[in-house]
Design a protein around this motif. Sequence first.
Motif, PDB file in Angstrom:
ATOM      1  N   ALA A 137      12.816  42.526  26.867  1.00  0.00           N
ATOM      2  CA  ALA A 137      12.961  41.426  25.917  1.00  0.00           C
ATOM      3  C   ALA A 137      11.643  41.172  25.205  1.00  0.00           C
ATOM      4  CB  ALA A 137      13.407  40.152  26.629  1.00  0.00           C
ATOM      5  N   GLY A 138      11.758  40.783  23.959  1.00  0.00           N
ATOM      6  CA  GLY A 138      10.619  40.338  23.175  1.00  0.00           C
ATOM      7  C   GLY A 138      10.890  38.925  22.689  1.00  0.00           C
ATOM      8  N   ILE A 139       9.956  38.023  22.977  1.00  0.00           N
ATOM      9  CA  ILE A 139      10.095  36.625  22.584  1.00  0.00           C
ATOM     10  C   ILE A 139       8.927  36.295  21.666  1.00  0.00           C
ATOM     11  CG2 ILE A 139      10.172  34.241  23.421  1.00  0.00           C
ATOM     12  CD1 ILE A 139      11.186  35.442  26.134  1.00  0.00           C
ATOM     13  N   ARG A 140       9.218  36.002  20.408  1.00  0.00           N
ATOM     14  CA  ARG A 140       8.196  35.692  19.412  1.00  0.00           C
ATOM     15  C   ARG A 140       8.287  34.209  19.080  1.00  0.00           C
ATOM     16  NH1 ARG A 140       5.937  40.392  16.792  1.00  0.00           N
ATOM     17  NH2 ARG A 140       6.699  42.217  17.906  1.00  0.00           N
ATOM     18  N   ILE A 141       7.296  33.459  19.541  1.00  0.00           N
ATOM     19  CA  ILE A 141       7.336  32.002  19.521  1.00  0.00           C
ATOM     20  C   ILE A 141       6.686  31.445  18.253  1.00  0.00           C
ATOM     21  CG2 ILE A 141       6.649  29.926  20.795  1.00  0.00           C
ATOM     22  CD1 ILE A 141       6.520  31.807  23.304  1.00  0.00           C
ATOM     23  N   GLU A 176       0.407  37.392  17.877  1.00  0.00           N
ATOM     24  CA  GLU A 176      -0.635  37.520  18.896  1.00  0.00           C
ATOM     25  C   GLU A 176       0.023  37.538  20.269  1.00  0.00           C
ATOM     26  OE1 GLU A 176      -3.882  34.825  18.520  1.00  0.00           O
ATOM     27  OE2 GLU A 176      -3.830  34.908  16.338  1.00  0.00           O
ATOM     28  N   PRO A 177      -0.340  38.514  21.104  1.00  0.00           N
ATOM     29  CA  PRO A 177       0.311  38.605  22.421  1.00  0.00           C
ATOM     30  C   PRO A 177      -0.171  37.536  23.396  1.00  0.00           C
ATOM     31  CG  PRO A 177      -1.406  40.267  22.220  1.00  0.00           C
ATOM     32  CD  PRO A 177      -1.325  39.571  20.884  1.00  0.00           C
ATOM     33  N   LEU A 178       0.777  36.978  24.130  1.00  0.00           N
ATOM     34  CA  LEU A 178       0.469  36.097  25.252  1.00  0.00           C
ATOM     35  C   LEU A 178       0.723  36.819  26.568  1.00  0.00           C
ATOM     36  CD1 LEU A 178       2.061  32.650  24.277  1.00  0.00           C
ATOM     37  CD2 LEU A 178      -0.353  33.276  24.262  1.00  0.00           C
ATOM     38  N   TYR A 179       1.715  37.730  26.543  1.00  0.00           N
ATOM     39  CA  TYR A 179       2.090  38.465  27.745  1.00  0.00           C
ATOM     40  C   TYR A 179       2.853  39.704  27.313  1.00  0.00           C
ATOM     41  CZ  TYR A 179       4.567  39.753  32.004  1.00  0.00           C
ATOM     42  OH  TYR A 179       5.051  40.447  33.080  1.00  0.00           O
ATOM     43  N   ALA A 180       2.568  40.825  27.922  1.00  0.00           N
ATOM     44  CA  ALA A 180       3.325  42.055  27.656  1.00  0.00           C
ATOM     45  C   ALA A 180       3.208  42.962  28.875  1.00  0.00           C
ATOM     46  CB  ALA A 180       2.796  42.756  26.411  1.00  0.00           C
ATOM     47  N   GLU A 181       4.296  43.031  29.633  1.00  0.00           N
ATOM     48  CA  GLU A 181       4.312  43.853  30.828  1.00  0.00           C
ATOM     49  C   GLU A 181       5.753  44.128  31.220  1.00  0.00           C
ATOM     50  OE1 GLU A 181       2.706  43.178  35.274  1.00  0.00           O
ATOM     51  OE2 GLU A 181       1.262  42.718  33.688  1.00  0.00           O
ATOM     52  N   ASP A 182       6.003  45.323  31.752  1.00  0.00           N
ATOM     53  CA  ASP A 182       7.336  45.678  32.243  1.00  0.00           C
ATOM     54  C   ASP A 182       8.434  45.422  31.218  1.00  0.00           C
ATOM     55  OD1 ASP A 182       6.228  46.445  34.699  1.00  0.00           O
ATOM     56  OD2 ASP A 182       6.467  44.434  35.529  1.00  0.00           O
ATOM     57  N   ASP A 183       8.203  45.779  29.993  1.00  0.00           N
ATOM     58  CA  ASP A 183       9.194  45.661  28.917  1.00  0.00           C
ATOM     59  C   ASP A 183       9.579  44.226  28.554  1.00  0.00           C
ATOM     60  OD1 ASP A 183       9.313  48.420  28.522  1.00  0.00           O
ATOM     61  OD2 ASP A 183      10.894  48.665  30.018  1.00  0.00           O
ATOM     62  N   GLY A 209       6.462  27.472  15.775  1.00  0.00           N
ATOM     63  CA  GLY A 209       6.571  26.025  15.850  1.00  0.00           C
ATOM     64  C   GLY A 209       5.608  25.373  16.827  1.00  0.00           C
ATOM     65  N   GLY A 210       5.987  24.176  17.246  1.00  0.00           N
ATOM     66  CA  GLY A 210       5.136  23.368  18.112  1.00  0.00           C
ATOM     67  C   GLY A 210       4.800  24.043  19.429  1.00  0.00           C
ATOM     68  N   ALA A 211       5.723  24.800  19.987  1.00  0.00           N
ATOM     69  CA  ALA A 211       5.443  25.492  21.253  1.00  0.00           C
ATOM     70  C   ALA A 211       4.332  26.516  21.062  1.00  0.00           C
ATOM     71  CB  ALA A 211       6.707  26.157  21.787  1.00  0.00           C
ATOM     72  N   ALA A 212       4.350  27.255  19.957  1.00  0.00           N
ATOM     73  CA  ALA A 212       3.292  28.231  19.689  1.00  0.00           C
ATOM     74  C   ALA A 212       1.943  27.532  19.567  1.00  0.00           C
ATOM     75  CB  ALA A 212       3.601  29.022  18.416  1.00  0.00           C
ATOM     76  N   LEU A 213       1.940  26.404  18.873  1.00  0.00           N
ATOM     77  CA  LEU A 213       0.692  25.658  18.705  1.00  0.00           C
ATOM     78  C   LEU A 213       0.146  25.204  20.057  1.00  0.00           C
ATOM     79  CD1 LEU A 213       1.627  23.502  15.606  1.00  0.00           C
ATOM     80  CD2 LEU A 213       0.217  25.563  15.655  1.00  0.00           C
ATOM     81  N   SER A 214       1.007  24.668  20.882  1.00  0.00           N
ATOM     82  CA  SER A 214       0.604  24.153  22.182  1.00  0.00           C
ATOM     83  C   SER A 214       0.141  25.253  23.125  1.00  0.00           C
ATOM     84  CB  SER A 214       1.773  23.383  22.815  1.00  0.00           C
ATOM     85  OG  SER A 214       1.410  22.840  24.048  1.00  0.00           O
ATOM     86  N   LEU A 215       0.830  26.384  23.110  1.00  0.00           N
ATOM     87  CA  LEU A 215       0.490  27.473  24.024  1.00  0.00           C
ATOM     88  C   LEU A 215      -0.789  28.194  23.635  1.00  0.00           C
ATOM     89  CD1 LEU A 215       4.045  28.976  24.513  1.00  0.00           C
ATOM     90  CD2 LEU A 215       2.667  27.826  26.271  1.00  0.00           C
ATOM     91  N   ARG A 216      -1.076  28.277  22.336  1.00  0.00           N
ATOM     92  CA  ARG A 216      -2.166  29.138  21.888  1.00  0.00           C
ATOM     93  C   ARG A 216      -3.311  28.442  21.152  1.00  0.00           C
ATOM     94  NH1 ARG A 216      -5.965  31.163  20.310  1.00  0.00           N
ATOM     95  NH2 ARG A 216      -6.336  33.178  19.371  1.00  0.00           N
TER      96      ARG A 216
END
Length: 186
Positions: free
Chosen positions: A26-30, A94-101, A32-39
């Motif tokens: 799975a690929g999750i591309r975030i 921008e990657p936050l996590y990428a492992e095991d597909d 909005g507000g969640a992207a701002l808060s996480l990064r």
Amino acid sequence: MSLDRDDLIRGLREVVVRLRERGEPAGIRIIGGAALSLRYFERRTTEDVDAKLHPAEPTLGVAAEIAEANGWPADWLNAKAAHFIPIATDAGWEPLYAEDDVSLWVASAPTLLAMKLRASRAGRDDDDIANLLAICGVDEHAGAAELYETYYPGEVLPDKATRMLGAIFTRGLPAVPDEPARPDFG
């Protein structure tokens, strides 16, 4: 229901764990507000995680399980805003996590600024736009308009964005906010 940064990290970490356990790529591309808060910067809570999901079905299924376990809305992770992602230029993910597909990405600060300018929801987007302007080094209306038109060619800044920018530039940009600690999703 509002989700704070800790909720976002906990929920997305669990999405990653469950997808990996099931062998679901799975690929999750975030966005909005969640992207701002996480990064990018500490901010108030958000109601959901807006994302582009590929593939959507297994990710949404896992997210629904997590919602039920936590008493969250079933759509806490959703793809409702994915159609707002600019397609005219690279969003600079921008990657936050990428492992095991399984991967988590956030849109770049300029992409998020263009999207927030497009929405320009009074009382909701003001602080986010001001912080993104500071992060992107945009300190005048013309620069904001140029950035916007890069992501949305053939369009001009909406009137509501122009009014919001006027108020932001009049009071002055905030200092560039400190980036929050990078979350661990592994």
